[in-house]
Design a protein around this motif. Sequence first.
Motif, PDB file in Angstrom:
ATOM      1  N   GLU A  36       0.807  -1.210   0.000  1.00 24.08           N
ATOM      2  CA  GLU A  36       0.000   0.000   0.000  1.00 24.08           C
ATOM      3  C   GLU A  36       0.843   1.263   0.000  1.00 24.08           C
ATOM      4  OE1 GLU A  36      -3.421   0.356   2.307  1.00 24.08           O
ATOM      5  OE2 GLU A  36      -3.674  -1.771   2.624  1.00 24.08           O
TER       6      GLU A  36
ATOM      7  N   PRO B 182      -9.225   3.919   2.034  1.00 24.76           N
ATOM      8  CA  PRO B 182      -8.590   5.179   1.639  1.00 24.76           C
ATOM      9  C   PRO B 182      -7.109   5.227   2.000  1.00 24.76           C
ATOM     10  CG  PRO B 182     -10.346   5.547   3.260  1.00 24.76           C
ATOM     11  CD  PRO B 182     -10.160   4.082   3.134  1.00 24.76           C
TER      12      PRO B 182
ATOM     13  N   PHE C  39      -9.839  -2.461   5.331  1.00 28.18           N
ATOM     14  CA  PHE C  39      -8.753  -1.851   6.103  1.00 28.18           C
ATOM     15  C   PHE C  39      -9.234  -0.617   6.880  1.00 28.18           C
ATOM     16  CE2 PHE C  39      -7.023  -4.259   2.601  1.00 28.18           C
ATOM     17  CZ  PHE C  39      -6.164  -5.091   3.258  1.00 28.18           C
ATOM     18  N   ALA C  40      -8.409   0.444   6.991  1.00 30.43           N
ATOM     19  CA  ALA C  40      -8.791   1.567   7.846  1.00 30.43           C
ATOM     20  C   ALA C  40      -8.541   2.907   7.157  1.00 30.43           C
ATOM     21  CB  ALA C  40      -8.031   1.491   9.172  1.00 30.43           C
TER      22      ALA C  40
HETATM   23 CA   LIG Z   1      -6.478   2.616   4.198  1.00 30.85          CA
END
Ligand SMILES: [Ca+2]
Length: 295
Positions: free
Chosen positions: A31, A122, A157-158
């Motif tokens: 990522e 995001p 995810f977060a």
């Molecule tokens: Ca994220």
Amino acid sequence: MRTPRKLFLIISCLALFIFSCTEEKNTQLPEDANLTTTSDFEQSLINKVGSETATQLIEDLNDSARFPINYDGQLCPDAVNFGEAVYRGFSNLNNADFWYFNGSAGDVVSIQVDRVSCEMDPVMRLYLGSGDTSSLSYLTGADDNNGQACAPACYSFADPKINGYVLPVTAVYTVAIWDFAGGFCTSGPQAYSVVVTGNSCDADGDGCNDDVDPHPNSNVDPTVNIDGCDSGVDNVFIDCSSLNDLIGDCAAAAANHGDFVSCVAHLANEWKNAGLISGRDKGKIQSCAARADIP
Ligand SMILES: [Ca+2]
Ligand SMILES: [Ca+2]
Ligand SMILES: [Ca+2]
């Protein structure tokens, strides 16, 4: 064991195998991979998304080195801005949503992105510079370091937050936002909100944000002065434009000196009638205008 039951078991095992492989792919995606293409990065992509997709991603990444940025808007302090990012845009600049803000050296800014679509993943990056992607210098980024605005779904995810970042110089800054690897239960654009604090959208501090200020960088000299002639009259503000700004407009628009003097005389009359200046002030301003070498 009867054949239909055996078949069911085989299919179940196969599904479990595929699902666990897919899950592993998703959780191991790089990522925060740097935008520069490296052999490690290439290999990592090939391992995780297969050579065909990886080749396409790497091509896109290289193509994205230079292109003009189409901004979604300006980020002003505490204003909530909404956008939609390309589903699974990874960290490819071609897939980014771009926002900008004006920052001053020493500003301590925080930028928070919250998913609106619960299945978004995001990720954001902060760059110094604006205009086109080749002008951007990467400063910092965030991905999964903040609590989610809504419950995680399908490996989403977060949320990312850049916390208390000190801006190095006075400049325009660019924020890029992606859906890195949104969940498996969705597709299409991924909705999010973005809020910045600690910067200013009012460059001259006159109470009008830059985007609605008729003169975003007002002349704030204490007195009205024209081409070096100081009238001694207070350079007050009218609707976020100073008297010097308005005289500057006359200078910019005048075809000849007579036009300029006439334009300033017209303004000075308005200001006197509005009670902003006295008759004596009006005379001083017009005298300076007459003596000025403008245009
Ligand atoms: Ca994220
Ligand atoms: Ca302003
Ligand atoms: Ca202004």
